[in-house]
Design an enzyme around this catalytic site. Structure first.
Site, PDB file in Angstrom:
ATOM      1  N   GLY A  68      -3.762   3.112   9.606  1.00  0.00           N
ATOM      2  CA  GLY A  68      -4.529   2.494  10.603  1.00  0.00           C
ATOM      3  C   GLY A  68      -5.519   1.340   9.873  1.00  0.00           C
ATOM      4  O   GLY A  68      -5.649   0.132  10.506  1.00  0.00           O
ATOM      5  N   GLN A  70      -6.190   5.346  18.200  1.00  0.00           N
ATOM      6  CA  GLN A  70      -6.595   6.415  19.205  1.00  0.00           C
ATOM      7  C   GLN A  70      -5.891   6.326  20.550  1.00  0.00           C
ATOM      8  O   GLN A  70      -5.956   7.449  21.378  1.00  0.00           O
ATOM      9  CB  GLN A  70      -8.130   6.519  19.351  1.00  0.00           C
ATOM     10  CG  GLN A  70      -8.796   6.445  18.316  1.00  0.00           C
ATOM     11  CD  GLN A  70      -8.602   8.048  17.687  1.00  0.00           C
ATOM     12  OE1 GLN A  70      -8.330   8.881  18.542  1.00  0.00           O
ATOM     13  NE2 GLN A  70      -9.453   7.807  16.452  1.00  0.00           N
ATOM     14  N   ALA A  89      -0.069   7.426  11.742  1.00  0.00           N
ATOM     15  CA  ALA A  89       0.389   8.615  12.022  1.00  0.00           C
ATOM     16  C   ALA A  89      -0.287   9.764  12.189  1.00  0.00           C
ATOM     17  O   ALA A  89       0.134  10.805  13.009  1.00  0.00           O
ATOM     18  CB  ALA A  89       1.723   8.846  11.050  1.00  0.00           C
ATOM     19  N   THR A 102       6.662  -0.617  -3.006  1.00  0.00           N
ATOM     20  CA  THR A 102       7.743   0.041  -2.820  1.00  0.00           C
ATOM     21  C   THR A 102       7.360   1.196  -1.621  1.00  0.00           C
ATOM     22  O   THR A 102       6.550   1.586  -1.512  1.00  0.00           O
ATOM     23  CB  THR A 102       8.228   1.056  -3.897  1.00  0.00           C
ATOM     24  OG1 THR A 102       8.451   0.127  -4.971  1.00  0.00           O
ATOM     25  CG2 THR A 102       9.382   1.947  -3.625  1.00  0.00           C
ATOM     26  N   CYS A 126     -23.587   9.353   6.310  1.00  0.00           N
ATOM     27  CA  CYS A 126     -24.832   9.774   5.231  1.00  0.00           C
ATOM     28  C   CYS A 126     -24.362   9.171   3.979  1.00  0.00           C
ATOM     29  O   CYS A 126     -23.584   9.454   3.400  1.00  0.00           O
ATOM     30  CB  CYS A 126     -25.007  11.086   5.212  1.00  0.00           C
ATOM     31  SG  CYS A 126     -26.385  11.669   4.255  1.00  0.00           S
TER      32      CYS A 126
END
Length: 382
Positions: A72, A181, A203, A240, A327
């Site tokens: 993503g 999502q 995926a 590749t 954090c």
């Protein structure tokens, strides 16, 4: 050790055994480089072409409109950087929203700070939803790209992407949606359902492997590449190809997107149980919208507590949840999504439960029984 109750499916999902089986040949017997001209390479190339054809057929696209990526983040970066740079001669105004994933927001930040683009960040309502009217008002003569996510990863808001895409199309503006999502959670017959020129897919959000994704690019759009060093992916993404990951992605698409593996009829009763429990706890407020929201996602904020303490308390009980906060070096960053929906004082206290296909009533009951005391302790500690 306590039992493990995994309620963080928006972060990642376990690799499905059937998807793993589809990947195994490419970790063993089929190991050639698809760019090599000898027979070992040609075999790999033929299989890569087959995977692209399958992905395109599944999405209702042309094979040449599919770019395989590492996931993503890369898909979003390629869509935004590649399109903005390719179209900069036509204009340098870009539009996004205040609640996008950081892979999108930080891309726009970079283009604005380093490359002279101007970015409009659309506000959202109290449910995290972008107004189509706000988009119409924000568009200028020099607008070349709009990027609005299909569904929010933190609170689950579903955006009106079909309507937003139509607005852009009528003005001749490229529209990108981060659908990471969406796939596996909401129905999608084909990529045209999202009315977008660019669509990002990942995926591992629907039981495929990590490190694999794709970007749909509607022809004849041709984003500038981010990587250089070869003519892979039709000269759009050098490197590749990861055949094992690609075949895992395609297998997961074919297995878990039509119908969505996150079944609403399973998710909704469990989510409602969590919502009912949270709403009875003093100082807690559910921030996931009741309508137009992912069925598996329940996000809440807690007065007098912070996300790190809440997540630590949950983890002690074996409950895996997530937060919009990060954090870093001991400092807690507030959730930009909670800030955007107008809850500034509570932006450090977001907790997200995201259910999955293996979630059970027994698990949710355990969480509901443990949650009031976990929150009480977190509130006392602040």
């Amino acid at each position: 050790m306590p039992r493990t109750i995994y309620l963080d499916y928006n972060a990642t999902t376990p690799l499905d055994p059937g998807v793993r089986e589809a990947m195994l040949p490419f970790l063993d017997s089929i190991w050639g480089n698809p760019s090599s001209v000898h027979h070992v390479g040609r075999k790999a190339r033929a299989l890569l072409d087959d995977a692209r054809d399958r992905a395109a057929k599944f999405l209702g696209a042309k094979p040449g409109e599919i770019i395989f990526t590492s996931g993503g983040t890369e898909s979003n970066n390629l869509a935004i950087f590649g399109t903005a740079r390719a179209l900069k001669s036509k204009g340098k105004h870009l539009i996004t929203s205040a609640v996008e994933h950081d892979a999108v927001l930080q891309s726009f930040d970079f283009l604005e700070k380093k490359e002279g683009f101007e970015v409009t960040r659309l506000p959202v309502d109290s449910g995290g939803r972008v107004s189509p009217d706000d988009l119409k008002r924000a568009i200028r003569a020099d607008t070349v790209l709009v990027s609005i996510m299909a569904a929010n990863n933190e609170i689950g808001t579903i955006q009106p992407v079909t309507e937003l895409g139509a607005i852009c199309r009528a003005r001749g503006i490229v529209f990108h949606t981060d659908a990471v999502q969406w796939f596996g959670k909401e129905p999608v017959e084909n990529v045209g359902h999202l009315n977008s020129d660019l669509v990002s897919v990942c995926a591992h959000k629907f039981h495929g492997p990590k490190g694999a994704g794709l970007l749909y690019v509607k022809s004849p759009l041709h984003p500038d590449p981010l990587f250089f060093g070869g003519s892979h992916e039709n000269e759009r993404r050098a490197g590749t190809e990861n055949l094992a990951g690609i075949f895992g992605l395609v297998a997961a698409l074919e297995k878990f997107v039509k119908p969505p593996v996150f079944e609403t009829k399973l998710m909704k009763p469990l989510a409602n149980k969590l919502i009912f429990t949270i709403e009875k706890i003093g100082g807690c407020e559910v921030v996931s919208p009741r309508e137009n929201s992912l069925a598996n996602t329940v996000a809440f904020v807690a007065h007098g507590a912070d996300s790190i303490a809440l997540l630590a308390g949950l983890d002690v009980e074996g409950i895996c949840a997530s937060s919009g906060s990060a954090c870093s070096a001991g400092s807690l960053e507030p959730s930009h999504v909670i800030l955007a929906i107008g809850k500034k004082k509570l932006a450090n206290s977001l907790v997200r439960f995201s259910l999955g296909r293996d979630s059970t009533t027994e698990e949710v009951n355990f969480v509901c029984d443990a949650l009031p005391e976990i929150i009480r302790r977190s509130q006392l500690g602040n």
